[in-house]
Design an enzyme around this catalytic site. Structure first.
Site, PDB file in Angstrom:
ATOM      1  N   ASN A  48       1.271   5.516   8.731  1.00  0.00           N
ATOM      2  CA  ASN A  48       1.762   4.136   8.746  1.00  0.00           C
ATOM      3  C   ASN A  48       3.145   4.023   9.386  1.00  0.00           C
ATOM      4  O   ASN A  48       3.832   3.029   9.200  1.00  0.00           O
ATOM      5  CB  ASN A  48       1.823   3.591   7.322  1.00  0.00           C
ATOM      6  CG  ASN A  48       0.475   3.662   6.630  1.00  0.00           C
ATOM      7  OD1 ASN A  48      -0.543   3.308   7.228  1.00  0.00           O
ATOM      8  ND2 ASN A  48       0.448   4.125   5.396  1.00  0.00           N
ATOM      9  N   HIS A 136      -3.901  -4.218  -3.439  1.00  0.00           N
ATOM     10  CA  HIS A 136      -3.591  -2.795  -3.571  1.00  0.00           C
ATOM     11  C   HIS A 136      -3.606  -2.322  -5.024  1.00  0.00           C
ATOM     12  O   HIS A 136      -3.299  -3.080  -5.945  1.00  0.00           O
ATOM     13  CB  HIS A 136      -2.195  -2.568  -2.976  1.00  0.00           C
ATOM     14  CG  HIS A 136      -1.831  -1.135  -2.765  1.00  0.00           C
ATOM     15  ND1 HIS A 136      -1.008  -0.440  -3.622  1.00  0.00           N
ATOM     16  CD2 HIS A 136      -2.171  -0.269  -1.779  1.00  0.00           C
ATOM     17  CE1 HIS A 136      -0.837   0.794  -3.165  1.00  0.00           C
ATOM     18  NE2 HIS A 136      -1.544   0.920  -2.049  1.00  0.00           N
ATOM     19  N   GLU A 180      -1.951  -9.812  -0.282  1.00  0.00           N
ATOM     20  CA  GLU A 180      -1.196  -9.049   0.712  1.00  0.00           C
ATOM     21  C   GLU A 180      -1.133  -9.916   1.958  1.00  0.00           C
ATOM     22  O   GLU A 180      -2.027 -10.734   2.183  1.00  0.00           O
ATOM     23  CB  GLU A 180      -1.915  -7.723   1.025  1.00  0.00           C
ATOM     24  CG  GLU A 180      -1.964  -6.801  -0.170  1.00  0.00           C
ATOM     25  CD  GLU A 180      -2.749  -5.499   0.072  1.00  0.00           C
ATOM     26  OE1 GLU A 180      -2.904  -5.092   1.237  1.00  0.00           O
ATOM     27  OE2 GLU A 180      -3.194  -4.905  -0.922  1.00  0.00           O
ATOM     28  N   SER A 184      -4.281  -3.610   3.698  1.00  0.00           N
ATOM     29  CA  SER A 184      -4.012  -2.236   4.112  1.00  0.00           C
ATOM     30  C   SER A 184      -5.228  -1.516   4.669  1.00  0.00           C
ATOM     31  O   SER A 184      -5.085  -0.614   5.483  1.00  0.00           O
ATOM     32  CB  SER A 184      -3.439  -1.455   2.933  1.00  0.00           C
ATOM     33  OG  SER A 184      -4.332  -1.451   1.842  1.00  0.00           O
ATOM     34  N   ASP A 209       2.463  -9.224  -0.931  1.00  0.00           N
ATOM     35  CA  ASP A 209       2.799  -7.828  -0.637  1.00  0.00           C
ATOM     36  C   ASP A 209       2.788  -7.653   0.884  1.00  0.00           C
ATOM     37  O   ASP A 209       1.751  -7.816   1.532  1.00  0.00           O
ATOM     38  CB  ASP A 209       1.754  -6.924  -1.310  1.00  0.00           C
ATOM     39  CG  ASP A 209       1.969  -5.434  -1.030  1.00  0.00           C
ATOM     40  OD1 ASP A 209       2.504  -5.087   0.032  1.00  0.00           O
ATOM     41  OD2 ASP A 209       1.553  -4.621  -1.877  1.00  0.00           O
ATOM     42  N   HIS A 212       2.455  -3.691   4.882  1.00  0.00           N
ATOM     43  CA  HIS A 212       2.052  -3.347   6.251  1.00  0.00           C
ATOM     44  C   HIS A 212       2.526  -4.346   7.297  1.00  0.00           C
ATOM     45  O   HIS A 212       2.292  -4.150   8.486  1.00  0.00           O
ATOM     46  CB  HIS A 212       0.531  -3.179   6.321  1.00  0.00           C
ATOM     47  CG  HIS A 212       0.066  -2.016   5.507  1.00  0.00           C
ATOM     48  ND1 HIS A 212       0.088  -0.729   5.973  1.00  0.00           N
ATOM     49  CD2 HIS A 212      -0.359  -1.950   4.221  1.00  0.00           C
ATOM     50  CE1 HIS A 212      -0.326   0.094   5.021  1.00  0.00           C
ATOM     51  NE2 HIS A 212      -0.605  -0.629   3.952  1.00  0.00           N
ATOM     52  N   LYS A 241       6.742   2.532   5.305  1.00  0.00           N
ATOM     53  CA  LYS A 241       5.740   2.480   6.375  1.00  0.00           C
ATOM     54  C   LYS A 241       6.456   2.245   7.707  1.00  0.00           C
ATOM     55  O   LYS A 241       7.064   3.169   8.224  1.00  0.00           O
ATOM     56  CB  LYS A 241       4.686   1.454   6.002  1.00  0.00           C
ATOM     57  CG  LYS A 241       3.852   2.060   4.855  1.00  0.00           C
ATOM     58  CD  LYS A 241       2.986   1.152   4.086  1.00  0.00           C
ATOM     59  CE  LYS A 241       2.225   1.995   3.056  1.00  0.00           C
ATOM     60  NZ  LYS A 241       1.811   1.241   1.891  1.00  0.00           N
TER      61      LYS A 241
HETATM   62  C1  LIG Z   1       1.455   1.634   0.572  1.00  0.00           C
HETATM   63  C2  LIG Z   1       1.326   0.382  -0.199  1.00  0.00           C
HETATM   64  C3  LIG Z   1       2.067   0.159  -1.371  1.00  0.00           C
HETATM   65  C4  LIG Z   1       2.887   1.246  -1.996  1.00  0.00           C
HETATM   66  O1  LIG Z   1       4.048   1.525  -1.279  1.00  0.00           O
HETATM   67  P1  LIG Z   1       4.733   2.968  -1.389  1.00  0.00           P
HETATM   68  O2  LIG Z   1       6.119   2.720  -0.921  1.00  0.00           O
HETATM   69  O3  LIG Z   1       3.966   3.879  -0.532  1.00  0.00           O
HETATM   70  O4  LIG Z   1       4.689   3.354  -2.842  1.00  0.00           O
HETATM   71  C5  LIG Z   1       1.973  -1.078  -1.955  1.00  0.00           C
HETATM   72  N1  LIG Z   1       1.182  -2.048  -1.446  1.00  0.00           N
HETATM   73  C6  LIG Z   1       0.440  -1.862  -0.350  1.00  0.00           C
HETATM   74  C7  LIG Z   1      -0.418  -2.955   0.163  1.00  0.00           C
HETATM   75  C8  LIG Z   1       0.479  -0.637   0.298  1.00  0.00           C
HETATM   76  O5  LIG Z   1      -0.298  -0.420   1.365  1.00  0.00           O
END
Ligand SMILES: *Cc1c(COP(=O)(O)O)cnc(C)c1O
Length: 387
Positions: A48, A136, A180, A184, A209, A212, A241
């Site tokens: 990512n 997620h 989101e 993801s 969220d 990404h 990411k």
């Molecule tokens: C990767 C991810 C997380 C978690 O983030 P980290 O910093 O890796 O713990 C939370 N929400 C989504 C949608 C993700 O893809």
């Protein structure tokens, strides 16, 4: 063998029998959209690190500077010992980047979601929660910690959400919508303008969220929430990411951040991020707004990849971002394709249940700004040859 180990071995055998046992393989992220794995260099379509910041010299230099000034550990939770001016300035920088009043840094994205959701609902007793079916795992963890029942709406189906809000949500004292902005595993995007309008209409709070989207989409890479100002009251995203580092933020109003500082368990009871990580975040925030060329290149690459998958007759869903699934369906076939691609020099990890719904196993292809059009064409050619 101890009784515990015997029990653990039996549990692992069950996972293995279902063909789902996972192992960690030695690997190291490289510049140029490559990854070293098991002693070989592969073209990496699974990380990512969308903008290449994880290996950017400015982040490494800033991490070293902050370490030289402040050491390697932060010593305690910020509430116990206090917090440095630099961290407060960094949070102000995050808030400005996101166009919000305030922001709070968390140790990881998982922790931010798992801590923020129960804290939020503690201030809204009896709130009804409406969650996109594909949110997620960390948001589910937050709901589980809060002991909350959720009403799930079909993925990105806002008519279904509206019906649930009008039905099950009507009598609740408060309503929260969880989604989101870029999903993801599917790489499709939520319509934040419409979600914001629905939230206002039903007096609901919208939580988005942006794990990404942060760095990649929206004005200056500030995420899709920045392209729809006012739609979401609570925006979460990660530095792990596209921002090439580690940690996460929650951004919103001053009152939200003051409440989380008091009530988010994963903030209150966890040690602050170390100076090196904070320095890298600081440098990433300096760089990201200027990376429009990299973002445009990612758009061009993902268009090219989607068009190529279409030509191969592969289902790539509603992808509209740098994440492009190639849905194969059965687990076995997906694993076999990923293994064949690995042999040809491509890392295109197979994603299968429980991460995605049964029957939708896929290669989750993630583009990196360092990829060339040739990398994408080579991947497509390899997929065609391996199927
Ligand atoms: C990767 C991810 C997380 C978690 O983030 P980290 O910093 O890796 O713990 C939370 N929400 C989504 C949608 C993700 O893809």
């Amino acid at each position: 063998m101890s009784t515990l180990d015997a029990q653990l071995q039996a549990a692992l055998a069950t996972v293995a029998q279902a063909g789902r046992r996972r192992v960690l393989r030695p690997a190291a992220l490289l510049a140029g959209g490559r990854i070293a794995r098991d002693g070989r260099v592969l073209v990496d379509f699974s990380s990512n690190d969308y903008l290449g910041l994880a290996t950017h010299p400015l982040l490494a230099e800033r991490a070293r500077e902050w370490t030289a000034r402040h050491g390697t550990g932060s010593g305690a939770s910020r509430l116990v010992t206090g917090t440095s001016d630099e961290v407060l300035a960094l949070e102000a920088k995050v808030a400005a980047f996101k166009g919000c009043e305030a922001a709070l840094i968390f140790a990881s994205g998982w922790q931010a979601n798992a801590a923020t959701i129960p804290a939020l609902l503690a201030a809204m007793p009896g709130a009804a929660v409406f969650a996109d079916r594909l949110i997620h795992a960390s948001m589910h963890a937050g709901l589980a910690i809060g002991g909350l029942r959720q009403h799930r709406f079909r993925h990105n189906d806002l008519a279904h959400l509206e019906a649930l809000l009008a039905g099950k949500g009507r009598d609740a004292p408060a309503r929260v919508i969880l989604t989101e902005s870029v999903f993801s595993m599917d790489g499709d995007v939520a319509d934040l303008d419409r979600l914001g309008a629905l939230a206002r209409q039903h007096d609901a709070v919208l939580f988005v969220d942006e794990a990404h989207a942060t760095g990649v989409l929206g004005p200056r890479g500030a995420g899709l929430s920045a392209a729809s100002p006012g739609a979401a009251q609570i925006v979460m995203g990660t530095f792990s990411k596209a921002l090439g580092g580690f940690g996460a933020y929650v951004a919103g109003s001053r009152a939200l951040i003051d409440w989380l500082t008091n009530a988010a368990s994963g903030f209150v009871f966890s040690t602050a991020l170390p100076p090196a990580v904070l320095g890298a975040i600081d440098a990433a925030l300096d760089l990201v707004p200027s990376l429009d060329a990299e973002r445009a290149h990612l758009v061009a690459l993902s268009d090219r990849l989607r068009a190529g998958l279409d030509r191969l007759g592969l289902d790539r869903g509603a992808s509209a971002s740098q994440i492009v699934p190639a849905v194969i369906g059965p687990e076995e076939q997906t694993l076999a394709l990923a293994a064949a691609l690995d042999e040809r020099g491509f890392l295109a990890a197979a994603i299968r249940p429980p991460t995605v719904p049964p029957g939708t196993s896929r290669l989750r292809l993630a583009l990196r700004a360092a990829h060339s059009e040739g990398d994408v064409d080579d991947l497509l050619e390899a997929i065609a040859a391996c199927r």
